[in-house]
Design a protein around this motif. Structure first.
Motif, PDB file in Angstrom:
ATOM      1  N   TYR A 182       0.758  -1.197   0.134  1.00  0.00           N
ATOM      2  CA  TYR A 182       0.096   0.002  -0.052  1.00  0.00           C
ATOM      3  C   TYR A 182       0.913   1.167  -0.108  1.00  0.00           C
ATOM      4  O   TYR A 182       0.611   2.063  -0.719  1.00  0.00           O
ATOM      5  N   GLY A 183       2.035   1.248   0.785  1.00  0.00           N
ATOM      6  CA  GLY A 183       2.897   2.385   1.054  1.00  0.00           C
ATOM      7  C   GLY A 183       3.356   2.543  -0.535  1.00  0.00           C
ATOM      8  O   GLY A 183       4.147   3.936  -0.495  1.00  0.00           O
ATOM      9  N   ARG A 184       3.553   1.544  -1.275  1.00  0.00           N
ATOM     10  CA  ARG A 184       4.293   1.914  -2.565  1.00  0.00           C
ATOM     11  C   ARG A 184       3.369   2.392  -3.598  1.00  0.00           C
ATOM     12  O   ARG A 184       3.618   2.563  -4.969  1.00  0.00           O
ATOM     13  N   SER A 185       1.997   2.238  -3.428  1.00  0.00           N
ATOM     14  CA  SER A 185       0.944   2.550  -4.394  1.00  0.00           C
ATOM     15  C   SER A 185       0.682   3.856  -4.598  1.00  0.00           C
ATOM     16  O   SER A 185       1.047   4.785  -3.724  1.00  0.00           O
ATOM     17  N   PRO A 186      -0.031   4.333  -5.605  1.00  0.00           N
ATOM     18  CA  PRO A 186      -0.045   5.895  -5.437  1.00  0.00           C
ATOM     19  C   PRO A 186      -0.920   6.626  -4.587  1.00  0.00           C
ATOM     20  O   PRO A 186      -0.628   7.684  -4.072  1.00  0.00           O
ATOM     21  N   VAL A 187      -1.998   5.598  -4.067  1.00  0.00           N
ATOM     22  CA  VAL A 187      -2.708   6.170  -2.900  1.00  0.00           C
ATOM     23  C   VAL A 187      -1.995   6.076  -1.633  1.00  0.00           C
ATOM     24  O   VAL A 187      -2.442   6.812  -0.679  1.00  0.00           O
ATOM     25  N   GLY A 188      -0.858   5.208  -1.447  1.00  0.00           N
ATOM     26  CA  GLY A 188      -0.430   5.434  -0.264  1.00  0.00           C
ATOM     27  C   GLY A 188       0.874   6.088  -0.208  1.00  0.00           C
ATOM     28  O   GLY A 188       1.446   6.423   0.850  1.00  0.00           O
ATOM     29  N   ALA A 189       1.462   6.631  -1.637  1.00  0.00           N
ATOM     30  CA  ALA A 189       2.886   7.171  -1.692  1.00  0.00           C
ATOM     31  C   ALA A 189       2.861   8.419  -1.774  1.00  0.00           C
ATOM     32  O   ALA A 189       3.755   9.110  -1.955  1.00  0.00           O
ATOM     33  N   PHE A 190       1.605   9.025  -1.851  1.00  0.00           N
ATOM     34  CA  PHE A 190       1.350  10.482  -2.429  1.00  0.00           C
ATOM     35  C   PHE A 190       2.091  11.495  -1.626  1.00  0.00           C
ATOM     36  O   PHE A 190       2.655  12.557  -1.947  1.00  0.00           O
ATOM     37  N   MET A 191       1.888  11.502  -0.259  1.00  0.00           N
ATOM     38  CA  MET A 191       2.870  12.154   0.602  1.00  0.00           C
ATOM     39  C   MET A 191       4.365  12.663   0.441  1.00  0.00           C
ATOM     40  O   MET A 191       4.823  13.471   0.252  1.00  0.00           O
ATOM     41  N   THR A 241     -13.497   4.494  -5.495  1.00  0.00           N
ATOM     42  CA  THR A 241     -12.645   3.478  -6.158  1.00  0.00           C
ATOM     43  C   THR A 241     -12.274   2.517  -5.400  1.00  0.00           C
ATOM     44  O   THR A 241     -11.299   1.642  -5.779  1.00  0.00           O
ATOM     45  N   HIS A 242     -12.011   3.150  -4.111  1.00  0.00           N
ATOM     46  CA  HIS A 242     -11.157   2.268  -3.167  1.00  0.00           C
ATOM     47  C   HIS A 242     -11.995   2.350  -1.671  1.00  0.00           C
ATOM     48  O   HIS A 242     -12.370   3.638  -1.480  1.00  0.00           O
TER      49      HIS A 242
END
Length: 223
Positions: free
Chosen positions: A69-78, A107-108
């Motif tokens: 999750y932390g490497r996905s766009p929704v998890g890494a945006f910060m 979507t999630h």
């Protein structure tokens, strides 16, 4: 003679990435404690034995889910914003505005997985709670480091407290995640983001070039 075994078909090959995606969604929706092994195996399309063979136990699966999750766009945006934006203010502006859009995205599951997935756990699962708390505190440290750097280069007022400001933005982000889970819209969260950004410390005014320092004047002169 036709081989009837071929007609029955073979079990579908195990797709680790697909299984992790399914597990991520379930943990994100329900949290760690409320998600059972039976629900995980059903969502992932595997048997319990296959889950244990591929991921270890439930805790190990959850930790792998969080890292993915932390490497996905929704998890890494910060982290992406902190790396890409030239100033701290631009980075935190981007973080808050993107959080306002990402957290309620239909979507999630709503909110942030690392903020909400282990809010209530039993004592035997305290390790999971500590794991997420350590991740959040590490992010807080990254926030503070970026703000200290901004202060060192004169972007942030010397009177400002990087520690307090980083804690403030972390609290706002965590609150936005919970509000998204409670049904807040992107428009509402954007309003929250803009209010939070208004708390950015003002830079001290630069002295006017036309003003002279009285202490630099010869004795007896007043202007």
């Amino acid at each position: 003679m036709t081989d009837t075994r071929a007609k029955r078909g073979r079990p579908r090959a195990f797709d680790r990435a697909e299984a992790l995606t399914a597990a991520t969604r379930l943990f994100w929706e329900r949290g760690y404690e409320a998600t059972s092994i039976g629900e995980l195996t059903e969502a992932m399309g595997i048997r319990p034995g296959s889950l244990y063979a591929a991921f270890g136990d439930k805790k190990s699966l959850f930790k792998e889910v969080v890292h993915c999750y932390g490497r996905s766009p929704v998890g890494a945006f910060m982290g992406v914003a902190l790396e890409e934006e030239p100033t701290a203010r631009a980075a935190f502006t981007r973080i808050l505005r993107e959080a306002a859009v990402i957290y309620p995205d239909p979507t999630h599951p709503a909110g942030c997985l690392t903020i909400s997935a282990a809010t209530n756990v039993t004592p035997q699962d305290a390790e999971v709670e500590a794991f997420l708390r350590d991740l959040r505190n590490a992010n807080l440290g990254v926030f503070e480091a970026r703000l200290r750097k901004a202060q060192q280069v004169g972007e942030l007022s010397e009177a400002a407290s990087p520690r307090a400001l980083s804690a403030y933005f972390a609290a706002v982000i965590q609150g936005m995640s919970q509000r998204a889970r409670d049904g807040a819209t992107a428009a509402e969260l954007t309003e929250t983001a803009e209010l939070a950004l208004a708390a950015w410390p003002a830079r001290p005014p630069c002295p006017s070039s036309g003003q002279r320092n009285p202490r630099s004047q010869p004795p007896g002169q007043t202007g």
